[in-house]
Write an enzyme that holds these catalytic residues in place. Sequence first.
Site, short mmCIF file in Angstrom:
data_model
loop_
_atom_site.label_atom_id
_atom_site.label_comp_id
_atom_site.label_asym_id
_atom_site.label_seq_id
_atom_site.Cartn_x
_atom_site.Cartn_y
_atom_site.Cartn_z
N GLN A 110 0.84 -1.20 0.00
CA GLN A 110 0.00 0.00 0.00
C GLN A 110 0.88 1.26 0.00
O GLN A 110 0.39 2.36 -0.14
CB GLN A 110 -0.91 0.01 1.24
CG GLN A 110 -1.85 -1.17 1.33
CD GLN A 110 -2.44 -1.30 2.73
OE1 GLN A 110 -3.49 -0.74 3.03
NE2 GLN A 110 -1.72 -1.97 3.60
N ASN A 111 2.18 1.05 0.19
CA ASN A 111 3.11 2.17 0.31
C ASN A 111 3.47 2.75 -1.06
O ASN A 111 3.60 2.01 -2.03
CB ASN A 111 4.38 1.73 1.04
CG ASN A 111 4.07 1.22 2.43
OD1 ASN A 111 2.98 1.45 2.97
ND2 ASN A 111 5.00 0.49 3.01
N HIS B 20 -1.31 1.49 -4.31
CA HIS B 20 -1.64 2.92 -4.17
C HIS B 20 -0.70 3.81 -4.97
O HIS B 20 -0.59 5.01 -4.72
CB HIS B 20 -1.64 3.32 -2.69
CG HIS B 20 -2.73 2.66 -1.92
ND1 HIS B 20 -2.70 2.51 -0.55
CD2 HIS B 20 -3.89 2.09 -2.31
CE1 HIS B 20 -3.80 1.87 -0.15
NE2 HIS B 20 -4.53 1.61 -1.19
N CYS C 202 0.28 13.82 -16.44
CA CYS C 202 -0.57 14.97 -16.74
C CYS C 202 -2.03 14.54 -16.72
O CYS C 202 -2.39 13.53 -17.32
CB CYS C 202 -0.22 15.52 -18.13
SG CYS C 202 -1.38 16.77 -18.70
N CYS D 149 -3.31 15.14 -20.79
CA CYS D 149 -2.81 14.31 -21.90
C CYS D 149 -2.18 13.01 -21.41
O CYS D 149 -1.70 12.21 -22.23
CB CYS D 149 -1.82 15.10 -22.73
SG CYS D 149 -0.24 15.34 -21.90
N GLY E 257 2.88 -4.41 9.12
CA GLY E 257 2.81 -2.96 9.33
C GLY E 257 1.62 -2.27 8.70
O GLY E 257 1.77 -1.21 8.10
N ALA F 43 8.80 -4.54 12.65
CA ALA F 43 9.05 -5.36 11.45
C ALA F 43 10.54 -5.51 11.18
O ALA F 43 11.01 -6.59 10.81
CB ALA F 43 8.37 -4.71 10.24
N1 APR Z 1 6.80 -2.41 12.61
C1 APR Z 1 5.59 -3.04 12.38
N2 APR Z 1 4.38 -2.38 12.41
C2 APR Z 1 4.42 -1.06 12.72
C3 APR Z 1 5.62 -0.36 12.98
C4 APR Z 1 6.85 -1.10 12.93
N3 APR Z 1 8.03 -0.53 13.17
N4 APR Z 1 5.31 0.94 13.26
C5 APR Z 1 3.95 1.05 13.14
N5 APR Z 1 3.41 -0.16 12.83
C6 APR Z 1 2.01 -0.48 12.56
C7 APR Z 1 0.97 0.27 13.37
O1 APR Z 1 0.67 -0.42 14.57
C8 APR Z 1 -0.23 0.25 12.41
O2 APR Z 1 -1.00 -0.93 12.59
O3 APR Z 1 1.79 -0.11 11.22
C9 APR Z 1 0.41 0.19 11.02
C10 APR Z 1 0.34 1.48 10.21
O4 APR Z 1 -1.01 1.68 9.90
P1 APR Z 1 -1.50 2.96 9.06
O5 APR Z 1 -0.82 4.16 9.53
O6 APR Z 1 -2.99 2.91 9.08
O7 APR Z 1 -0.96 2.67 7.58
P2 APR Z 1 -1.56 1.70 6.46
O8 APR Z 1 -2.27 0.53 7.05
O9 APR Z 1 -0.47 1.42 5.53
O10 APR Z 1 -2.63 2.69 5.76
C11 APR Z 1 -3.31 2.21 4.64
O11 APR Z 1 -4.26 4.37 4.27
O12 APR Z 1 -3.90 6.59 4.44
C12 APR Z 1 -4.04 5.57 3.54
O13 APR Z 1 -3.18 5.36 1.36
C13 APR Z 1 -2.80 5.38 2.70
O14 APR Z 1 -1.71 3.31 2.06
C14 APR Z 1 -2.30 4.01 3.13
C15 APR Z 1 -3.53 3.33 3.64
#
Ligand code: APR
Length: 244
Positions: A103-104, A121, A129, A132, A188, A232
């Site tokens: 998702q990153n 994502h 653009c 175009c 994560g 992680a």
């Molecule tokens: N190692 C493992 N997990 C971790 C760590 C770490 N060092 N640090 C934080 N986390 C966990 C948190 O506990 C949480 O569950 O990572 C998760 C991050 O969650 P979000 O911030 O909600 O991110 P994500 O799930 O990727 O969001 C999904 O939401 O905002 C939109 O498009 C954006 O791709 C994103 C989507």
Amino acid sequence: MNTTLLDNKTKQIIQNANSIVFFTGAGISAESGIPTFRGKDGIWNKLKPEELANFNAFLKNPKLVWEWYQHRKEIIHNCQPNPAHKIIAEIQNKFERVSVVTQNIDNLHRRAGSKIVYELHGNIERNYCIDCNKQYGDNVPLKDGLPKCECGGLVRPDVVWFGEYLPQEVFKASEKEAEKCDVFFIVGTTGIVYPAASIIYIAKNSGAYLIEVNTNATDVSPSADKSFFGKAGEMLPQIFLEIL
Ligand code: APR
């Protein structure tokens, strides 16, 4: 870390796996210095996604949105893949198939050397653009501070904003990987943003062994066959140290 993490069953299932998928979220890049979205210091606690991460906000104030993404890109450029990204790349030739469904938008899996990466994502390194569809890398021309294409159209980051469809080809291919894999790691992510999170349950319903790695319990935890609660960058290398 002198305690063993893996029970024999999980160890065997991973050792006998042909295909492994890593489904990752912002948490896997947290140890690289990239803020997550939710949780204590999450981006969305400080900023409004409706003002920054949607198409109407971009049309209303392209300069604000564009500069915010340039700011995020700068943070990402000053970061490096961490041991979690690296171990996923390192084990690629130890199993028949290792793929990443992320998702990153930070490109860190590719920078770590992962070959099969599905970016649900999008990717902050790409731009296009809106008129175009001309593709741009880093070389987006600016006119009065606005990202302007030669055709005069606005240029936007190639990322998926709230309310937008995921790239269908990428989504379909990710579904396939989830259907076919033996082991599905969830690393994560809060697993609450759809349709991306639906990939987790496609893997579950297809019989994959679900392993969650997160610093906290999440909505996914009840569905995981095994959850490892920790960072992680520490947990993933330890898991594969015990396997390989
Ligand atoms: N190692 C493992 N997990 C971790 C760590 C770490 N060092 N640090 C934080 N986390 C966990 C948190 O506990 C949480 O569950 O990572 C998760 C991050 O969650 P979000 O911030 O909600 O991110 P994500 O799930 O990727 O969001 C999904 O939401 O905002 C939109 O498009 C954006 O791709 C994103 C989507």
